[in-house]
Each structure stands twice: as structure tokens, then as C-alpha cells.
Design a protein around this motif. Structure first.
Motif, short mmCIF file in Angstrom:
data_model
loop_
_atom_site.label_atom_id
_atom_site.label_comp_id
_atom_site.label_asym_id
_atom_site.label_seq_id
_atom_site.Cartn_x
_atom_site.Cartn_y
_atom_site.Cartn_z
N MET A 48 -5.57 -0.06 -0.66
CA MET A 48 -4.65 -0.63 -1.65
C MET A 48 -3.90 0.50 -2.38
N TRP A 49 -4.62 1.52 -2.82
CA TRP A 49 -3.97 2.64 -3.49
C TRP A 49 -3.02 3.36 -2.55
N ALA A 50 -3.39 3.48 -1.28
CA ALA A 50 -2.53 4.16 -0.31
C ALA A 50 -1.21 3.42 -0.14
N PHE A 51 -1.28 2.12 0.00
CA PHE A 51 -0.06 1.34 0.22
C PHE A 51 0.83 1.37 -1.01
N ILE A 52 0.26 1.11 -2.18
CA ILE A 52 1.06 1.09 -3.41
C ILE A 52 1.60 2.48 -3.72
N GLY A 53 0.73 3.49 -3.67
CA GLY A 53 1.16 4.86 -3.95
C GLY A 53 2.21 5.33 -2.95
N GLY A 54 2.03 4.98 -1.68
CA GLY A 54 3.00 5.36 -0.66
C GLY A 54 4.37 4.75 -0.89
N LEU A 55 4.38 3.49 -1.28
CA LEU A 55 5.67 2.85 -1.57
C LEU A 55 6.37 3.51 -2.75
N ILE A 56 5.60 3.87 -3.77
CA ILE A 56 6.20 4.54 -4.94
C ILE A 56 6.77 5.89 -4.53
N VAL A 57 6.01 6.66 -3.75
CA VAL A 57 6.51 7.96 -3.27
C VAL A 57 7.76 7.75 -2.42
N ASP A 58 7.75 6.72 -1.57
CA ASP A 58 8.92 6.45 -0.72
C ASP A 58 10.15 6.11 -1.55
N LEU A 59 9.96 5.40 -2.64
CA LEU A 59 11.10 5.06 -3.50
C LEU A 59 11.69 6.30 -4.17
N LEU A 60 10.87 7.32 -4.35
CA LEU A 60 11.34 8.55 -5.00
C LEU A 60 11.84 9.59 -4.00
N SER A 61 11.67 9.33 -2.71
CA SER A 61 12.06 10.31 -1.69
C SER A 61 13.25 9.79 -0.89
N GLY A 62 13.73 10.63 -0.01
CA GLY A 62 14.85 10.24 0.83
C GLY A 62 14.41 9.81 2.22
N GLY A 63 13.11 9.70 2.42
CA GLY A 63 12.59 9.33 3.73
C GLY A 63 12.66 7.83 3.97
N PRO A 64 12.23 7.42 5.15
CA PRO A 64 12.26 5.98 5.47
C PRO A 64 11.28 5.21 4.58
N LEU A 65 11.73 4.06 4.09
CA LEU A 65 10.89 3.23 3.23
C LEU A 65 9.66 2.79 4.00
N ALA A 66 8.52 2.95 3.41
CA ALA A 66 7.19 2.61 3.93
C ALA A 66 6.64 3.65 4.90
N GLY A 67 7.36 4.73 5.15
CA GLY A 67 6.86 5.78 6.02
C GLY A 67 5.66 6.50 5.40
N THR A 68 5.81 6.90 4.14
CA THR A 68 4.70 7.54 3.44
C THR A 68 3.56 6.56 3.24
N ALA A 69 3.90 5.32 2.95
CA ALA A 69 2.86 4.30 2.76
C ALA A 69 2.03 4.14 4.02
N LEU A 70 2.67 4.09 5.17
CA LEU A 70 1.95 3.97 6.44
C LEU A 70 1.07 5.19 6.69
N ALA A 71 1.60 6.37 6.42
CA ALA A 71 0.83 7.61 6.62
C ALA A 71 -0.37 7.67 5.69
N LEU A 72 -0.19 7.25 4.43
CA LEU A 72 -1.30 7.24 3.48
C LEU A 72 -2.34 6.19 3.84
N VAL A 73 -1.90 5.04 4.34
CA VAL A 73 -2.84 4.00 4.77
C VAL A 73 -3.69 4.52 5.93
N ALA A 74 -3.08 5.23 6.87
CA ALA A 74 -3.83 5.79 8.00
C ALA A 74 -4.87 6.80 7.50
#
Length: 162
Positions: A48-74
Motif C-alpha cells: 500500500m505504501w509503495a503504490f501510494i508513495g510511488g504515485l506521489i513521486v510520479d506526480l512530482l517527476s517527469g517520468g511515466p505516471l505509475a512507473g515509480t509506483a510499479l517499481a516500488l510495488v515490485a
């Protein structure tokens, strides 16, 4: 409390820690927090923290949305497993999971970047970015353990009260 905490972590990572580089490695506070929380609280809360935290990081970055979230979930999925429990020391286990989790995080993020059309230089990315970052984040992982253990103690509901 989860959303404000993870937002603060993402802001610290995006503003302060984005300027820190140690031999090409960058500390990844969100990754460290997610990995440690998965060890302290278990797989479900780590994911849960990985998905939420990843989405927040993605919103602050220029990368693809949910990319960091997916990597953190893994990475959180890996950290939430019983790997290394026989080692005995939670700190040693966290360092081992820090290495495996950070490597999983970086490889997953590189795959996502490749899938979304971003050019990825695998050799450079693995040896000059991911490798040093894996080592740095594994070294930093034990320093995140105590604050999150404290947070676990003050936020965990009493299980013995009926």
C-alpha cells in the motif's frame, strides 16, 4: 497519516535529496521507507505504501505516471517476503533486502521507461546509476529502521485489548 507522511517523503526526495550525489549514486528515501515498512509491518502495508508513495513521486517527476509506483510495488513485494529471516539480525536482513529491493526497483523502472518509449542505455544505467544507488541505499537502509519502528509502535492498535 499515511498520505501526509508519504507526501513529505516524496517532497524531501524531490527537492533536497535530488541534489545529493555520492559517486553517482542518489539516495532514494521513498524506496528506503517502503522497503523498511514492508519489513516492519508486512507485505500488505508495504504494498500500500509503495503504490501510494510511488504515485506521489510520479506526480512530482517527469517520468511515466505509475512507473515509480510499479517499481516500488515490485521492491515492496520482495521485501515483504520471508527472505533472510534465518539471518537473525533485522538490520542484516534489511541490508540484504535493501540490495535486492533496490536492484528490483531500478530494473523495473528501466523496463517501464523502455516500454513507454524512453531511450534506455542498459549498460550505463545498470553500472553507473543503478549499481552505485543499490549500494548507497543498502548502506542507508538501517538508518531508516529506527524511525519507522517507532512509528510502528505508536500507530499499531493494541491487539491484546478485547
Amino acid at each position: 497519516m499515511t498520505l501526509p507522511l508519504l507526501t513529505a517523503v516524496a517532497l524531501i526526495q524531490s527537492t533536497v535529496l535530488s541534489r545529493v550525489s555520492v559517486l553517482g549514486a542518489r539516495p532514494d528515501l521513498m524506496l528506503l521507507v517502503v522497503l523498511t515498512w514492508a519489513v516492519v509491518r508486512g507485505l500488505d502495508e508495504g504494498l500500500m505504501w509503495a503504490f501510494i508513495g510511488g504515485l506521489i513521486v510520479d506526480l512530482l517527476s517527469g517520468g511515466p505516471l505509475a512507473g515509480t509506483a510499479l517499481a516500488l510495488v515490485a521492491a515492496a513485494y520482495l521485501a515483504g517476503q520471508s527472505l533472510g529471516e534465518e539471518v537473525g539480525s533485522e538490520v542484516v536482513r534489511l541490508v540484504i533486502l535493501g540490495v535486492l529491493g533496490a536492484l528490483t526497483y531500478h530494473v523495473t523502472l528501466l523496463v517501464v521507461l523502455g516500454w513507454t518509449g524512453h531511450p534506455v542505455s542498459w549498460g550505463f544505467s545498470l553500472t553507473r546509476v543503478a549499481g552505485p544507488s543499490v549500494i548507497l541505499n543498502a548502506v542507508l537502509a538501517p538508518f531508516v529502521l529506527q524511525p519507522l519502528r517507532w512509528l510502528d509502535q505508536v500507530t499499531e492498535p493494541d491487539r491484546g485489548v478485547v
